[in-house]
Write an enzyme that holds these catalytic residues in place. Structure first.
Site, PDB file in Angstrom:
ATOM      1  N   HIS A 173      -3.679   7.112  -6.157  1.00 13.26           N
ATOM      2  CA  HIS A 173      -2.999   8.410  -6.314  1.00 13.26           C
ATOM      3  C   HIS A 173      -3.958   9.537  -6.727  1.00 13.26           C
ATOM      4  CE1 HIS A 173       0.667   6.475  -5.299  1.00 13.26           C
ATOM      5  NE2 HIS A 173       0.478   5.564  -6.239  1.00 13.26           N
ATOM      6  N   TYR A 211       0.373  12.111 -12.500  1.00 18.02           N
ATOM      7  CA  TYR A 211      -0.180  10.764 -12.722  1.00 18.02           C
ATOM      8  C   TYR A 211      -1.529  10.620 -12.011  1.00 18.02           C
ATOM      9  CZ  TYR A 211      -0.638   5.724 -11.778  1.00 18.02           C
ATOM     10  OH  TYR A 211      -1.127   4.447 -11.640  1.00 18.02           O
TER      11      TYR A 211
HETATM   12  N1  LIG Z   1       0.518  -1.738 -10.374  1.00 18.84           N
HETATM   13  C1  LIG Z   1      -0.151  -1.040  -9.468  1.00 18.84           C
HETATM   14  O1  LIG Z   1       0.034  -1.209  -8.266  1.00 18.84           O
HETATM   15  C2  LIG Z   1      -1.171  -0.015  -9.898  1.00 18.84           C
HETATM   16  C3  LIG Z   1      -1.768   0.775  -8.914  1.00 18.84           C
HETATM   17  C4  LIG Z   1      -2.736   1.692  -9.299  1.00 18.84           C
HETATM   18  C5  LIG Z   1      -3.102   1.788 -10.623  1.00 18.84           C
HETATM   19  N2  LIG Z   1      -2.475   1.036 -11.560  1.00 18.84           N
HETATM   20  C6  LIG Z   1      -2.853   1.212 -12.961  1.00 18.84           C
HETATM   21  O2  LIG Z   1      -3.035  -0.065 -13.549  1.00 18.84           O
HETATM   22  C7  LIG Z   1      -2.658  -0.011 -14.928  1.00 18.84           C
HETATM   23  C8  LIG Z   1      -1.626  -1.094 -15.221  1.00 18.84           C
HETATM   24  O3  LIG Z   1      -0.521  -0.899 -14.351  1.00 18.84           O
HETATM   25  P1  LIG Z   1       0.803  -1.788 -14.489  1.00 18.84           P
HETATM   26  O4  LIG Z   1       1.412  -1.816 -13.137  1.00 18.84           O
HETATM   27  O5  LIG Z   1       0.501  -3.042 -15.203  1.00 18.84           O
HETATM   28  O6  LIG Z   1       1.674  -0.821 -15.403  1.00 18.84           O
HETATM   29  P2  LIG Z   1       2.619  -1.203 -16.642  1.00 18.84           P
HETATM   30  O7  LIG Z   1       3.451   0.009 -16.905  1.00 18.84           O
HETATM   31  O8  LIG Z   1       3.312  -2.495 -16.416  1.00 18.84           O
HETATM   32  O9  LIG Z   1       1.557  -1.385 -17.821  1.00 18.84           O
HETATM   33  C9  LIG Z   1       0.975  -0.299 -18.502  1.00 18.84           C
HETATM   34  C10 LIG Z   1       0.977  -0.612 -19.983  1.00 18.84           C
HETATM   35  O10 LIG Z   1       0.393   0.506 -20.687  1.00 18.84           O
HETATM   36  C11 LIG Z   1       1.098   0.659 -21.896  1.00 18.84           C
HETATM   37  N3  LIG Z   1       0.995   2.027 -22.414  1.00 18.84           N
HETATM   38  C12 LIG Z   1       1.569   3.153 -21.903  1.00 18.84           C
HETATM   39  N4  LIG Z   1       1.318   4.204 -22.724  1.00 18.84           N
HETATM   40  C13 LIG Z   1       0.576   3.727 -23.758  1.00 18.84           C
HETATM   41  C14 LIG Z   1       0.025   4.314 -24.926  1.00 18.84           C
HETATM   42  N5  LIG Z   1       0.205   5.621 -25.212  1.00 18.84           N
HETATM   43  N6  LIG Z   1      -0.674   3.542 -25.779  1.00 18.84           N
HETATM   44  C15 LIG Z   1      -0.856   2.209 -25.516  1.00 18.84           C
HETATM   45  N7  LIG Z   1      -0.350   1.582 -24.442  1.00 18.84           N
HETATM   46  C16 LIG Z   1       0.372   2.339 -23.564  1.00 18.84           C
HETATM   47  C17 LIG Z   1       2.545   0.307 -21.568  1.00 18.84           C
HETATM   48  O11 LIG Z   1       3.268  -0.073 -22.725  1.00 18.84           O
HETATM   49  C18 LIG Z   1       2.383  -0.820 -20.550  1.00 18.84           C
HETATM   50  O12 LIG Z   1       2.509  -2.104 -21.163  1.00 18.84           O
HETATM   51  C19 LIG Z   1      -2.162   1.414 -15.179  1.00 18.84           C
HETATM   52  O13 LIG Z   1      -3.232   2.184 -15.684  1.00 18.84           O
HETATM   53  C20 LIG Z   1      -1.784   1.886 -13.805  1.00 18.84           C
HETATM   54  O14 LIG Z   1      -1.870   3.299 -13.705  1.00 18.84           O
HETATM   55  C21 LIG Z   1      -1.515   0.138 -11.232  1.00 18.84           C
END
Ligand SMILES: NC(=O)c1ccc[n+]([C@@H]2O[C@H](COP(=O)([O-])OP(=O)(O)OC[C@H]3O[C@@H](n4cnc5c(N)ncnc54)[C@H](O)[C@@H]3O)[C@@H](O)[C@H]2O)c1
Length: 278
Positions: free
Chosen positions: A112, A135
């Protein structure tokens, strides 16, 4: 390696990373904003911390060799929420890494950051940022921050622009899928490669229809094993004909490219919460 810190440990991707990462170091410190992550793996400790709290992040990362930074709001949201968790949170991680002499940050960036490019443009990691949401804009900020902390302060960074790491549930994912096994391989290689400097790499499996140039991950030794082509016929039949005038279908960012700023892009993707249980 003595100490590794994983943020976002309670999240979906974190749930798949905790066990393999715990085997790479003497102590894995898993962290998230939630109270706990359930039972722990051998060598793992859990610390609750808010990424927006610099003092807490500095304490969390003290003595760490590397940080695997996956904590963030993982969807489009109102700007102030993104500002705290994803932008201030990223600053706090790199600033704490600097203060604690951490060698490298492995960062969950995202497609993104460049989500507004049309999908028929095969993009590398060298194209200018073109975020599709607040985001995605926060991912651009963190990548630039990572480059600056490498160039000014010598902290290595591997920014993984993950495409879609979830069970394949739509036509877009036939090109953008990153399987959980390939995710683990990519993060492991980002840690065990002896020298990385500042690197951006796309995080995607070995799909026939991968829409981005993955060559920058080659020197990490990343060789993805999975291929979403096995789901193509089912997903294309399910989604039917797609509208090329809809940015949500035509752009790399998928639905994030068409949602109004501040509104969820994940909602349209129907992602199953299949986080790994321990
Ligand atoms: N799942 C995907 O396909 C995908 C794609 C691109 C990038 N990402 C990135 O990978 C990472 C993990 O993604 P995911 O799918 O596991 O998301 P998720 O939402 O399941 O996990 C993210 C975690 O970050 C924690 N978090 C949020 N705000 C916080 C804060 N202020 N302090 C501490 N912890 C906090 C949440 O509690 C959550 O457990 C993220 O950075 C996301 O942007 C994921």
């Amino acid at each position: 390696m003595k100490k590794l810190v994983l943020t976002g440990a309670a999240g979906r991707l974190g749930s798949y990373l905790r066990e393999p990462l715990s085997k790479l170091c003497n102590e894995l410190v898993s962290s998230d904003i939630v109270a706990h992550t359930g039972s722990l793996y051998d060598g793992e400790r859990y610390v609750q911390a808010d990424l927006a709290d610099l003092a807490a992040i500095e304490a969390l990362t003290e003595g760490a060799d590397m940080i695997v930074h996956f904590g963030a709001i993982g969807d489009e949201a109102e700007f102030d929420a993104i500002l705290q968790s994803n932008i201030v949170g990223a600053y706090n991680i790199w600033e704490a890494a600097h203060r604690n002499n951490v060698r490298r940050v492995v960062y969950a960036s995202s497609i993104h950051a460049v989500g507004m490019y049309p999908k028929n443009e095969y993009i590398g990691t060298d194209v200018p940022h073109r975020p599709d949401t607040y985001y995605g804009l926060a991912k651009c900020f963190a990548e630039d921050l990572a480059r600056m902390y490498w160039e000014k302060r010598g902290i290595e960074a591997v920014c993984l622009r993950i495409l879609s790491c979830a069970k394949v549930s739509n036509a877009r994912a036939v090109g953008s899928w990153l399987s959980y096994d390939d995710l683990v391989q990519l993060v492991t290689r980002s840690i065990d490669t002896p020298i990385t400097g500042f690197t951006i790499a796309y995080g995607v499996s070995n799909n026939d229809r991968t829409p981005v140039d993955t060559s920058s991950a080659s020197f990490l030794g990343y060789r993805p094993n999975d291929n979403a082509e096995q789901f193509a016929a089912e997903m294309f039949a399910q989604d039917g004909p797609l509208d090329p005038s809809d940015a949500g279908h035509m752009c790399h960012g998928g639905p994030f490219a068409s949602v109004p700023l501040g509104k969820s892009g994940q909602a349209a993707l129907k992602i199953e919460d299949d986080r790994k249980k321990n």
